[in-house]
Structure formats: structure tokens, C-alpha cells
Design a protein around this motif. Sequence first.
Motif, PDB file in Angstrom:
ATOM      1  N   GLN A   1      -2.382   1.112   7.662  1.00  0.00           N
ATOM      2  CA  GLN A   1      -2.148   2.466   7.173  1.00  0.00           C
ATOM      3  C   GLN A   1      -2.127   3.470   8.314  1.00  0.00           C
ATOM      4  O   GLN A   1      -1.251   4.345   8.382  1.00  0.00           O
ATOM      5  CB  GLN A   1      -3.229   2.859   6.165  1.00  0.00           C
TER       6      GLN A   1
ATOM      7  N   LYS B   1      -5.922  -3.554   6.313  1.00  0.00           N
ATOM      8  CA  LYS B   1      -5.199  -2.538   5.549  1.00  0.00           C
ATOM      9  C   LYS B   1      -5.369  -1.158   6.180  1.00  0.00           C
ATOM     10  O   LYS B   1      -4.425  -0.368   6.255  1.00  0.00           O
ATOM     11  CB  LYS B   1      -5.694  -2.512   4.100  1.00  0.00           C
ATOM     12  N   ARG B   2      -6.589  -0.863   6.641  1.00  0.00           N
ATOM     13  CA  ARG B   2      -6.821   0.442   7.279  1.00  0.00           C
ATOM     14  C   ARG B   2      -6.030   0.557   8.580  1.00  0.00           C
ATOM     15  O   ARG B   2      -5.451   1.609   8.880  1.00  0.00           O
ATOM     16  CB  ARG B   2      -8.316   0.635   7.544  1.00  0.00           C
TER      17      ARG B   2
ATOM     18  N   GLY C   1       0.816  -1.211   0.000  1.00  0.00           N
ATOM     19  CA  GLY C   1       0.000   0.000   0.000  1.00  0.00           C
ATOM     20  C   GLY C   1       0.851   1.263   0.000  1.00  0.00           C
ATOM     21  O   GLY C   1       2.034   1.247   0.355  1.00  0.00           O
TER      22      GLY C   1
ATOM     23  N   ASP D   1      -7.264  -8.021   3.956  1.00  0.00           N
ATOM     24  CA  ASP D   1      -8.640  -7.543   4.030  1.00  0.00           C
ATOM     25  C   ASP D   1      -8.628  -6.050   4.329  1.00  0.00           C
ATOM     26  O   ASP D   1      -7.652  -5.491   4.840  1.00  0.00           O
ATOM     27  CB  ASP D   1      -9.417  -8.311   5.102  1.00  0.00           C
ATOM     28  N   GLU D   2      -9.743  -5.381   4.037  1.00  0.00           N
ATOM     29  CA  GLU D   2      -9.796  -3.928   4.117  1.00  0.00           C
ATOM     30  C   GLU D   2      -9.591  -3.411   5.533  1.00  0.00           C
ATOM     31  O   GLU D   2      -8.941  -2.382   5.750  1.00  0.00           O
ATOM     32  CB  GLU D   2     -11.131  -3.425   3.550  1.00  0.00           C
ATOM     33  N   GLU D   3     -10.131  -4.109   6.521  1.00  0.00           N
ATOM     34  CA  GLU D   3      -9.965  -3.661   7.903  1.00  0.00           C
ATOM     35  C   GLU D   3      -8.499  -3.694   8.317  1.00  0.00           C
ATOM     36  O   GLU D   3      -7.991  -2.758   8.949  1.00  0.00           O
ATOM     37  CB  GLU D   3     -10.799  -4.528   8.847  1.00  0.00           C
TER      38      GLU D   3
END
Length: 413
Positions: free
Chosen positions: A188, A184-185, A80, A180-182
Amino acid sequence: MTTTQEAVTAAERCTPEFRRDPHSVYAQLRDTAPVCPMRPPHGNETYLITRYEDARAALSDPRLSKDMYGAMDAYRRIFGDSSIALDDNMLNSDAPKHTRLRRLVNSAFTPRRVEALRPKIREIVGSLLDGCPATKPFDLLPAFAFPLPIIVICDLLGVPPQERARMQNLSSTVAQSGFDEEAKRAQQKAEEDLHAYFTELIAAKRSRPGDDLLSALIAARDDDGGLTESELVSTAFLLMFAGHKTTAYLIGNSVHHLLSHPDQLRAVRENPDLIRAAVEELVRYDGSVETATFRYATEDVEYGETRIPKGALVQIALSSANRDPLKFDAPDRLDVVRPGNAQDAHLGFGHGSHYCLGAPLARLETQLALTILFDRFPGMRAAEPRGEARWLEVPFPAFRGLAELPVVLEPAG
């Protein structure tokens, strides 16, 4: 898990079964598919190298680049955009940039500075053990193995004591990120917080330098000048992250295997001079870095009978190379008096120009942790049978470590 030239999925390398015993699978791969294509979830064409001679050659092969900017599309898919600001360091660069950065960091991270930490590390080990329950089961990882290296590296960098827990939590979030998106957030946010923190700390150190590594890095200069602001921030992050996670898992793995091999533990306790060789053998046998960080092929390269095409990513399985019977006799046996196991024989700290800069500190911390722990608690035992050990499950099997390490320091009564 396949053991042919068919692609291996990353998911197969993250199952509880594989995490418990990756070595038997790696043994099959060394025999049948020593350079094995993988199907990782990020979608980039990737090859896994498992034999010692291939691994050693690949670690210093200039055709296998560490420069993340040369493979930016692949890098973004894996890590990312938020990782880019923290990765402008020597780990993710080639010569001449890598040479310049390493020389500057070397000038501040000297053997003298590391050896001077010996009394302080002894003190930290003793203090942590003072806080551990003696006669009831507890998890040695959060109580001892994890705080020891975070305290040491934070003190070395000049991070205030009140920020240690935060640094540990943020680095753990980065290390255990997923696809998964959670996840990744969370990754970040942790990376942004770390970048902001080190940016502010560097500004404070520049105004009021201290007797610490970060102040020394700010002052470091050579013929090409000093570290840029971006390089300072990312180097501080690299030293903190690498100086914490890998050593913590190495201490945990080492305690686990010595308790599981009482004859080897007895040999070390009866002859304290063996501790240096014992730590090298423990790194070889089940070190904390399972695979080296990504490289990518800048041209078509061949290892064995396998062609790795230009642009493909390469992972080097250090854990597999360190159990290669073509290099080590009876490699699946833990042997703290193994003959010829010099410090440069195993690949647990890498090889070539990217050999781990923090290896002397990791060795010192692990040697002192094991020596003091087992001297102070000769009756220490695992709280659960060996077969029930639970190993860390991560999206990238870069680290090899326990998820928990229940122990009893002293027998009840």
C-alpha cells in the motif's frame, strides 16, 4: 500437487519445488485437468486454463472481462483499495474504454519511437557491462538484467535518472506483495508513493513538456479527447511496471537457458541473424509471464468439459500453453531454429486486443542484451551448476523469473 479436477491451492504453485519445475506439473494438468479449479488465499472462486487452444481462445473471449470495476469485491480482496488508483488503465478495462486508451497510448508509443532507442540501448548495455567484474562470480540480475530495462523505460517516460533506483524499488515491492499484513502495508505504501510521484511528474511535464513518452501521452488526443488525469497516472505506472519487471526476468531467464544449452548458444553466436528467432523461442520456452492477469466470467462459460460459473476468476497459464505438445513439436526442447515458430505462434506476449503493447521494446532490449553480452564475453559461464538455480517465489505466480543468476564473464587466468 493434485492433477485431477480437485482444486489446486495457490500455495502449491508457490513452493520451491514447483517454482523450479512448473512445466512438468502443467503437463500433468493439461492431460488430466486442463481447466482446473483453484483455492487461492484470497478466497475467490478461480479456474486455471492450461492448454494452448483454450488459452488462446480465453485471451480474446469477450465473456472473460478485464474490467476490474465489474469484479470490485474480488479485486479488493486480492489487491486492496490502494491498487485501484493505479489500475485505471487499458490492462484493466474492456472495449470501448480499452479501445480508446490503447489507441491513445499507441499514438505515443510508436514503432518509430521504439526503434529510435536502439543506439541508446546499445550504449546502456555497454555501460552496464563495463561495471561488471570480469573474472569473479557475481549476480547478473541486479548488475545487468534489472537496471537495463529500468533505465530504458525511465528514459522513455522522462523520469529523471536520480529516480531510477526508487522506481525499481517501489515496483519490486508492488510485484512481491503478499497476503500477510506486513506485506500488504508495504504494498500500500509503495502504491501510494508511486501514485504521488507520477501525479507530480505529470504536472511538471504539463507545464514544461519534453521529448518523452509521458509528455506525448499528455498531448495525445482523439475524437473522444485525451487521457484523464487518473488514466495518465495509471498508464504511466503500467508502462513503467510492465516495461521493467517482465523484461528483466526475460533477460535473466534467457541467459540462464542459453548457458544451460551450449549448443543453442553456439548456434546463435555463429549466426547472429538467429537472434530474433532465438528470443521468440526463449519466450516460448520459459518466458517471464507465467500467467496472464486476472479475468472474470461475466456469464457461465465452458472450456473443454468444464463449466466456469459467472463471477469466477480465470487465470490463463501462458507457460503451460507454450509447452503444449498439441501445438509445438517436442515443446520441452529449446530449439532456436524451431520451424514455424513465428512471432504470433507462442502466447508469451498474450493474444487478442490485450496483446502486450510493449512487446517490440521487450524484444529489442532482450535481443541487444543477449547479442552484446555473449559477443563481448564468449567464455561466460554459470557460476553454479544448472540444477542449483533458484527461482523467484511470489504470492501470485504471474512472473516466471530467477531469484539470482550467478555468472563468471571470463575464465580466470
